[in-house]
Write a protein that holds these residues in place. Structure first.
Motif, PDB file in Angstrom:
ATOM      1  N   LEU A   7      54.736 -42.570  16.603  1.00 33.03           N
ATOM      2  CA  LEU A   7      53.581 -43.394  16.965  1.00 33.03           C
ATOM      3  C   LEU A   7      53.619 -43.727  18.444  1.00 33.03           C
ATOM      4  N   VAL A  24      46.140 -47.508  18.368  1.00 35.24           N
ATOM      5  CA  VAL A  24      47.446 -48.156  18.475  1.00 35.24           C
ATOM      6  C   VAL A  24      47.553 -48.773  19.863  1.00 35.24           C
ATOM      7  N   VAL A  27      53.603 -50.670  19.713  1.00 31.36           N
ATOM      8  CA  VAL A  27      54.494 -50.244  18.638  1.00 31.36           C
ATOM      9  C   VAL A  27      55.701 -51.163  18.652  1.00 31.36           C
ATOM     10  N   VAL A  54      51.412 -38.430  10.735  1.00 32.08           N
ATOM     11  CA  VAL A  54      50.924 -38.293  12.103  1.00 32.08           C
ATOM     12  C   VAL A  54      50.675 -36.811  12.293  1.00 32.08           C
ATOM     13  N   ALA A  59      47.215 -40.875  13.777  1.00 29.81           N
ATOM     14  CA  ALA A  59      47.929 -41.461  12.640  1.00 29.81           C
ATOM     15  C   ALA A  59      46.942 -41.672  11.501  1.00 29.81           C
TER      16      ALA A  59
END
Length: 82
Positions: A7, A24, A27, A54, A59
């Motif tokens: 990620l 995102v 993280v 992913v 994702a």
């Protein structure tokens, strides 16, 4: 559960049908922060176990893992499971 190292900030997040849920923005150790809108209108904390896979820099979230994230283009009143 996906490897958290897969990620990245700026990554697009989608549901399993391919509908955009957001981006995102951070993280963490057990979760990531998903943001919707530009400028940001909503933020969600999503645990890593909610990520199905992913793929190609995006994702994809499992449905029904505790956090409800509406599709980004929809109003909050019509949530999709994530």
């Amino acid at each position: 559960m996906v490897d958290p190292g897969e990620l990245r900030e700026g990554m697009t997040v989608k549901d399993l049908e391919g509908r955009r849920l957001g981006t995102v923005v951070h993280v963490g150790d057990t979760h990531f922060e998903l943001e919707q809108g530009s400028p940001a209108q909503r933020e969600f904390m999503v645990r890593f176990h909610a990520v199905d896979r992913v793929e190609h820099g995006e994702a994809f979230l499992h449905p029904g893992h505790g956090v409800k994230v509406p599709v980004e283009s929809e109003e909050a009143g019509a949530p999709a499971q994530a």
